[in-house]
Design an enzyme around this catalytic site. Structure first.
Site, short mmCIF file in Angstrom:
data_model
loop_
_atom_site.label_atom_id
_atom_site.label_comp_id
_atom_site.label_asym_id
_atom_site.label_seq_id
_atom_site.Cartn_x
_atom_site.Cartn_y
_atom_site.Cartn_z
N GLY A 1 45.42 -66.73 41.93
CA GLY A 1 46.04 -67.73 42.79
C GLY A 1 47.00 -68.63 42.01
O GLY A 1 48.07 -68.97 42.50
N HIS B 1 39.11 -63.93 44.19
CA HIS B 1 37.70 -64.29 43.94
C HIS B 1 37.17 -65.38 44.84
O HIS B 1 36.00 -65.73 44.76
CB HIS B 1 37.49 -64.62 42.45
CG HIS B 1 38.01 -65.94 42.02
ND1 HIS B 1 37.19 -67.01 41.80
CD2 HIS B 1 39.26 -66.38 41.77
CE1 HIS B 1 37.92 -68.05 41.41
NE2 HIS B 1 39.18 -67.69 41.40
N CYS C 1 32.56 -87.23 35.34
CA CYS C 1 31.80 -86.60 34.26
C CYS C 1 31.72 -85.09 34.39
O CYS C 1 31.32 -84.42 33.45
CB CYS C 1 30.40 -87.17 34.22
SG CYS C 1 30.37 -88.73 33.34
#
Lengths: 392, 282
Positions: free
Chosen positions: A73, A202, A326
């Site tokens: 992509g 995918h 994080c």
């Protein structure tokens, strides 16, 4: 991991469907010819590539000649954006949204540093695009508009029909990153005047390493990869036959399952969302629930942090993702949720569950059970919102 | 996924000393909402200066919880004078290492400890804040003192290292030159840690009011309103800005963090870098 896996991170990547694996296998062994060869051994491969091209085209109602196979992509996005700009170097204005995937966002950022005037269209609190702003920003210098079909983090679907018509009426080229939308919602390129569209294998149960760039007939786009004459000279490089065949089969399956998935997967997603928002101390859904992919739930848990949530979910075999700083590798929290004006305490505590046809109702109950436990546990550690826990 | 070692995972999954100490003898806070971490450290100290109990509360990721957890274990039974010498590197060593991108979690632990020590010796959070007034990284509100101490304690050599340890430089990257200058100073002449101070903008009060209002409108109100709150400019005295938080903000428990960690850095970024913000209750 030997434990039970509940995989709800399908917007990141999907399981390769068993039918797809099966379709690919012969092309790793006996059918290894080069589709461009003049001899019978390579020549016999071409019909499989053409067959796959037809199946991809059918999924988005395009002409097979408009389908170009790429490696992913991101390549499709890069090839579309750079190729269109190279074809009309005199136009120096480009438009995108604030919530694009990095495969588009970072290309625009780079172009912005290299002489292009870049306009970014805002989204509202529900992640909906501001069409008036787009209307205002389009001018005679606008070369290209690239706005995604559906957002990877929230699942919000943009009004691509309206956007495409508007952009075309102003004489600019329109590209859409449909990586999350393809295979999940109906796409009809005979009806919708999109010029270029990106697909990634995918994300729809084909393997990683294969993508598609749809390029409408008559739209001039300078090739990104130069070399041989493959893909009618539009994308050089020997055809990745096993993956092309696999993608063809995956598109066929997506087509076949689409209406069932839109109903069933959405039902599971809605169940998960309603259970969590009702029973959690403070959970809220991010994004426009009216116009949304059937598989995506983006839920913010206030005052607790996403990476901690993911680690504790991981402990019991649940795979999901988060917009927390994080977990991003960079240090910034989700640009999508920030663009929507979601407060920091909710962005850092956001969890995305993205489902597929392989999820079950038991999976949803399993997630709810553990998520409620995890929320309670992290809220007990958190310095914020102490009164709300006591009240709960 | 981050590559956490077994000890870090253990301290995350079974955190030590979580909770609150009522009537704590010392309290220290560190972190910021924008970065997604916040740590509150509470200590019970006896009359000989010995820490008899330590507890923490944190809003943060796995390594933040593990770091805070380890820190409490490290300091219980020690004297205030001893713990004043603890650095972020000691926390990392205690845990057997952290992924380099996560070093800032140990730094947060160290900062909370520092704040608690100052608090114990009677320095108010405001004095502490004033001490650290040269913000180098506006995006994450990191000061020169914080950067100097991690560069010194961990022998850091690159801007990337500093970003991993403090987050400084991880946002807009415009402070990279200043960080580089700090690294050169610290590594070049370890005894002298002078940092180039950013030029203070000279503004009239009227210009300030205008700029502050603009910053509120563009940068601050959208965030506050998203949570049902609002802000009003009350007064300006030199660099001291008084505001009133309205709506949900006025009753929000994290309002003081928002004020110091979000509103003040924004005003320093867009108006003048010596601004301090204070709240008056309506």
């Amino acid at each position: 991991m030997s434990q039970n896996v509940v995989y709800t991170d399908n917007n990141a990547t999907t399981m390769v469907a068993p039918e797809v694996v099966e379709a690919m296998m012969p092309f790793f062994s006996q059918l290894y010819g080069n589709a461009s060869s003049m001899h019978f051994f390579g020549g016999q491969i071409k019909k499989y590539v053409d067959d796959a091209r037809g199946k991809v085209a059918a999924l988005i109602n395009a002409d097979p000649a408009e389908i170009i196979f790429t490696s992913c992509g991101t390549e499709s996005d890069n090839a579309a954006i750079r190729g269109i700009l190279a074809a009309q170097p005199e136009k120096r204005h480009i438009i995108t949204s604030r919530v694009e995937h990095p495969a588009v966002k970072n290309v625009f950022q780079h172009l912005g540093k290299n002489g292009y005037r870049v306009s970014e269209i805002s989204v509202d609190r529900l992640g909906r695009i501001d069409l008036d702003e787009l209307r205002e920003k389009l001018d005679h210098e606008t070369a290209l508009v690239s706005i995604m079909w559906a957002n990877n983090e929230t699942g919000v679907i943009f009004p691509i029909q309206e956007i495409a018509e508007l952009v075309k009426s102003r004489g600019a080229v329109f590209h859409t990153d449909a990586v999350q939308a393809a295979g999940k919602v109906s796409i009809d390129l005979h009806k919708t005047p999109v010029d270029l569209l990106s697909i990634s294998g995918h994300k729809l149960h084909a393997p990683k390493g294969i993508g598609v760039l749809y390029l409408r007939k008559g739209v001039h786009c300078v090739p990104f990869m130069m070399g041989g004459h493959q893909e009618s000279g539009r994308r050089a490089g020997t055809e990745n036959v096993p993956y092309i065949v696999g993608l063809g089969r995956a598109c066929e399956l997506a087509h076949e399952f689409m209406s069932v998935e839109q109903r069933e997967v959405a039902r599971l997603r809605d169940l998960l969302e309603s259970e969590l928002t009702e029973k959690a101390i403070d959970a809220s859904v991010n994004g426009d629930t009216e116009h949304r992919l059937p598989n995506t739930a983006n839920i913010s848990f206030k005052y607790i942090e996403g990476e901690s949530i993911l680690m504790l979910l991981s402990e019991v075999g649940i795979a999901a993702s988060s917009g927390s700083a994080c977990t991003s590798g960079s240090l910034e929290p989700s640009h999508v949720l920030r663009a929507m004006g979601i407060p920091f305490t909710r962005v850092h505590g956001s969890v995305r569950f993205s489902l597929s046809r392989y999820n079950t109702q038991d999976d949803m109950h399993f997630i709810v059970q553990h998520m409620l436990r995890i929320e309670k546990r992290l809220r007990d550690i958190s310095p914020f919102g102490r009164d709300e826990i006591n009240a709960h | 996924m981050w590559d956490y070692n077994e000890k870090v995972k253990e301290y995350f999954l079974n955190p030590r000393n979580v909770g609150e100490i009522k009537n704590a003898d010392a309290v220290g806070e560190a972190g910021s909402l924008a970065c997604g971490d916040q740590l509150k450290l509470m200590l019970k100290v006896d009359d000989k200066g010995l820490i008899t109990d330590a507890k923490f509360q944190t809003f943060g990721c796995g390594s933040a919880i593990a770091s805070a957890s380890a820190l409490t274990e490290m300091i219980i039974g020690k004297t205030m004078d001893d713990v004043a010498k603890i650095t972020n590197k000691d926390i990392v060593d205690y845990l057997g290492g952290l992924p380099v991108e996560k070093m800032h979690c140990s730094v947060m632990g160290h900062e909370a400890l520092e704040a608690a020590v100052s608090n114990y010796y009677g320095e108010s959070p405001e004095t502490l804040e004033a001490k650290k007034k040269h913000v180098v990284c506006e995006c994450f509100g990191v000061t020169d003192q914080e950067i100097i101490s991690v560069v010194r304690d961990n022998k850091l050599l690159t801007v990337e290292d500093v970003t991993h340890y403090t987050k400084a430089g991880g946002g807009c990257m415009s402070c990279h030159d200043k960080i580089r200058a700090i690294i050169e100073k610290v590594s070049g002449e370890a005894e002298k840690t002078v940092v180039p101070k950013p030029e203070a903008k000279k503004l009239t009060n009227l210009q300030k009011v205008k700029l502050i209002e603009e910053t509120f409108e563009k940068e601050i109100r959208p965030m506050l309103r998203a949570d049902g709150g609002d802000i009003e400019l009350i007064d300006i005295e030199g660099s001291r800005v008084t505001v009133s938080l309205r709506g949900m903000c006025s009753s929000c428990t994290s309002a003081s963090f928002t004020l110091k960690k979000y509103i003040e850095p924004k005003l320093r970024e867009f108006v003048s870098d010596d601004i301090t913000v204070e709240e008056v209750k309506p």
